[in-house]
Design an enzyme around this catalytic site. Structure first.
Site, PDB file in Angstrom:
ATOM      1  N   LEU A 405      28.521   3.632   4.874  1.00  0.00           N
ATOM      2  CA  LEU A 405      27.808   3.690   3.598  1.00  0.00           C
ATOM      3  C   LEU A 405      26.568   2.812   3.682  1.00  0.00           C
ATOM      4  CD1 LEU A 405      30.885   3.492   1.200  1.00  0.00           C
ATOM      5  CD2 LEU A 405      29.598   5.514   1.889  1.00  0.00           C
ATOM      6  N   GLU A 406      25.444   3.424   3.970  1.00  0.00           N
ATOM      7  CA  GLU A 406      24.221   2.663   4.177  1.00  0.00           C
ATOM      8  C   GLU A 406      23.559   2.246   2.871  1.00  0.00           C
ATOM      9  OE1 GLU A 406      21.668   4.518   7.024  1.00  0.00           O
ATOM     10  OE2 GLU A 406      23.309   4.868   8.444  1.00  0.00           O
ATOM     11  N   ASN A 407      24.159   2.622   1.737  1.00  0.00           N
ATOM     12  CA  ASN A 407      23.644   2.205   0.440  1.00  0.00           C
ATOM     13  C   ASN A 407      24.475   1.087  -0.175  1.00  0.00           C
ATOM     14  OD1 ASN A 407      21.454   4.217   0.062  1.00  0.00           O
ATOM     15  ND2 ASN A 407      23.165   5.641   0.321  1.00  0.00           N
ATOM     16  N   GLY A 408      25.296   0.418   0.645  1.00  0.00           N
ATOM     17  CA  GLY A 408      26.033  -0.752   0.173  1.00  0.00           C
ATOM     18  C   GLY A 408      27.508  -0.480  -0.062  1.00  0.00           C
ATOM     19  N   GLN A 464      25.006  -0.730  14.054  1.00  0.00           N
ATOM     20  CA  GLN A 464      23.893   0.072  14.544  1.00  0.00           C
ATOM     21  C   GLN A 464      22.795  -0.861  15.082  1.00  0.00           C
ATOM     22  OE1 GLN A 464      22.585   2.850  11.479  1.00  0.00           O
ATOM     23  NE2 GLN A 464      24.672   2.944  10.654  1.00  0.00           N
TER      24      GLN A 464
END
Length: 580
Positions: A405-408, A464
């Protein structure tokens, strides 16, 4: 003096001599008896008898039946008011050492609560009465002192919670012979659980199971005398343990009437730390992970079964948010990919997962991605995430879940959700994460806190190491992405921040087209692994220690690697097999 005798009822109601009882009176009496026998006359029911309702009020069975906040309570053998046991509870910081027990009661009834206490500022009370909750206290009891309070239950009250507590900053208090006397509830306390057994162990956790008890609505699990879990089913996962350590567990059953005594104890010994012990996930000591595209983006389109065995673990990307329910996720073969592959279906994907299992590969479901917006921010959404994800894992045969979840993320609620999934699937569940570099710069960051919060059940973090630019390393020096120093100095932050070496893998792009920046040739990744594990092939940065258990590498993605003839996976996986 002898007590007065009650009046002779028979003599008082005797018919005077010389007079006959009228026939109509005899007839009426016989009729009434017959009607009562037939149930046609309602006879008054006696009031419920008063009884002792507290379980283990004398603490003769340790803390069985009691819950003490924050583990502040413990059983002691002296001093005691009577018997051989008592309670000692110590207020700590913002915890007033509250010890409580819920018991079944009758509506609209009177109750008397008592306890013998010793110490300073000790409170005895009851909540959930349905009328006015009560409390009484003493500021100083140098010796044993009796506290007493009374209350009446409301018209619909069927259970109350009685409690003892101390006061903030005060010394430990003692309590014994706690009592609640009044009409008992209609529910009976469950029987003691039987069949408690250890069903699995890891380095830092134990799985338990037992025979369900009729009438029980919950079970309290104890490690020695400390309650460590409350569950509604007949299994429990106990995390946060120390490797190669023996523990003793027992379990008690409870419902609104109270809590049973504890079961016969069992012992369990945790395994060795890291992947050197038997890994219940079935993954090898070194792991090569790749993401498989469930979409079309210009890379090579693949059926899942076409992923080569140079990949031990494959993450299917991605499950997405169900916009109609907070926290829910949904998944199926993307229509565009289905068309590109000539009609690839959900059934085909499930069959391919089974094929990969037969080859010894593991397949997990990745949630989120760059555009993923799954929100798990309260208990309801955590429960929804857990239930929908678990259903997908079971439907398709996935071996675990990846959080990307790259939005937190919310460390608290996502941890709750992942533990709920683990409780359903068991110790074989694989849990991985793919945070961005920025998300793992400090163990105070949300993603790092999530990783540490589930460290006992977490499998691997695939950070990443790309699309990040220049970042500080663990030595507080700046390193530009794209070299051995960047990989090793960033991995060091995770390793020094609390993750185990077997939980750290290096996430890299498969080709220069797979990411905006940060691509390195496979040989650079191999050198970084050697530097971290053995202290060899380092660049200008050399860690102050080595981590021989470093887990491996991840790439975005299998599909991009396929466009380059699998040069990355073939090289790194071969190198992983040579590492000790």
């Amino acid at each position: 003096m002898a007590p007065k005798r009650p009046p002779n009822t028979r003599a008082a109601q005797a018919v005077p001599r010389g007079r006959r009882t009228p026939r109509r009176f005899v007839t009426a009496l016989l009729t009434a008896c017959a009607m009562a026998s037939a149930g046609l006359i309602a006879l008054a029911s006696p009031a419920p008898a008063a009884a002792e309702l507290v379980v283990n009020g004398g603490f003769e069975s340790g803390l069985s039946g009691w819950t003490c906040s924050g583990g502040t309570g413990s059983p002691v053998t002296g001093p005691v008011h009577s018997g051989t046991g008592a309670l000692k509870a110590t207020p700590v910081g913002g915890d007033n050492a509250r010890c409580s027990q819920t018991v079944a009661v009758q509506p609209d009834s009177e109750y008397t609560e008592t306890a013998w206490v010793q110490g300073s500022y000790i409170y005895l009370g009851a909540t959930g009465t349905g009328t006015t909750d009560v409390s009484t206290w003493t500021s100083s009891a140098a010796g044993w002192q009796k506290l007493t309070t009374t209350f009446r239950t409301g018209a619909r009250t069927t259970s109350v919670t009685i409690h003892l507590n101390g006061w903030y900053g005060q010394p430990a208090y003692l309590a014994d012979d706690v009592s609640l006397v009044g009409p008992g509830g209609s529910t009976t306390i469950p029987a003691v659980p039987t069949g408690l057994a250890v069903t699995g162990t890891t380095a830092r956790g134990v799985s338990l199971g037992w025979t369900a008890v009729p009438g029980a609505t919950a079970y309290d699990v104890y490690r020695a005398d400390t309650k460590v879990a409350t569950v509604t089913g007949s299994t429990a996962e106990i995390p946060g343990l120390t490797p190669e350590t023996t523990y003793t567990f027992s379990v008690a059953a409870s419902n609104s009437a109270g809590t049973s005594a504890r079961s016969a104890p069992v012992t369990a010994t945790t395994g060795p730390d890291g992947p050197t012990g038997q890994d219940p996930t079935g993954l090898p000591k070194r792991v090569m992970t790749g993401y498989w595209h469930n979409f079309v983006n210009g890379s090579t389109n693949l059926r899942l079964r076409d992923v080569p065995t140079s990949y031990n673990l494959v993450a299917v990307a991605f499950a997405e948010a169900d916009r109609t329910r907070w926290g829910a996720v949904t998944f199926g073969v993307d229509p565009g990919l289905s068309t590109a592959l000539g009609g690839y279906t959900d059934a085909d994907l499930k069959a391919d997962i089974a094929t990969m299992h037969a080859r010894g590969q593991k397949v997990i479901l990745s949630v989120g991605g760059e555009l993923g917006a799954v929100w798990v921010g309260d208990n309801a959404s955590a429960a929804m995430f857990a239930s929908t994800t678990t259903a997908l894992l079971r439907e398709f045969g996935f071996d675990g879940v990846d959080i990307d979840l790259e939005n937190g993320v919310s460390p608290t609620y996502m941890a709750t959700a992942l533990r709920a999934i683990r409780a359903q699937i068991g110790t074989s569940l694989i849990i991985t994460m793919a945070p961005q570099t920025l998300d793992m710069q400090s163990n105070q960051a949300a993603y790092f806190q999530l990783a540490l919060g589930i460290k006992d059940i977490l499998t691997i973090v695939h950070m990443q190491y790309y699309n990040s630019g220049t970042m500080f390393g663990c030595d507080q020096k700046l390193y530009a992405q794209g070299g051995v120093d960047f990989l090793t100095a960033q991995a060091c932050i995770q390793l020094q921040g609390g993750l185990r070496p077997d939980q750290v893998a290096l996430g890299v792009p498969a080709t220069g087209r797979a990411a905006g920046s940060g691509y390195v040739p496979p040989g650079v990744v191999n050198n970084a692994l050697d530097c971290l594990a053995l202290g060899n092939n380092c660049g200008s940065y050399r860690p102050t220690t080595t981590w021989p258990g470093i887990r491996g590498a991840m790439t975005w993605s299998v599909n991009w690697d396929a466009t380059a003839g699998y040069g990355l996976a073939n090289s790194i996986s071969a190198h992983l097999r040579t590492m000790p």
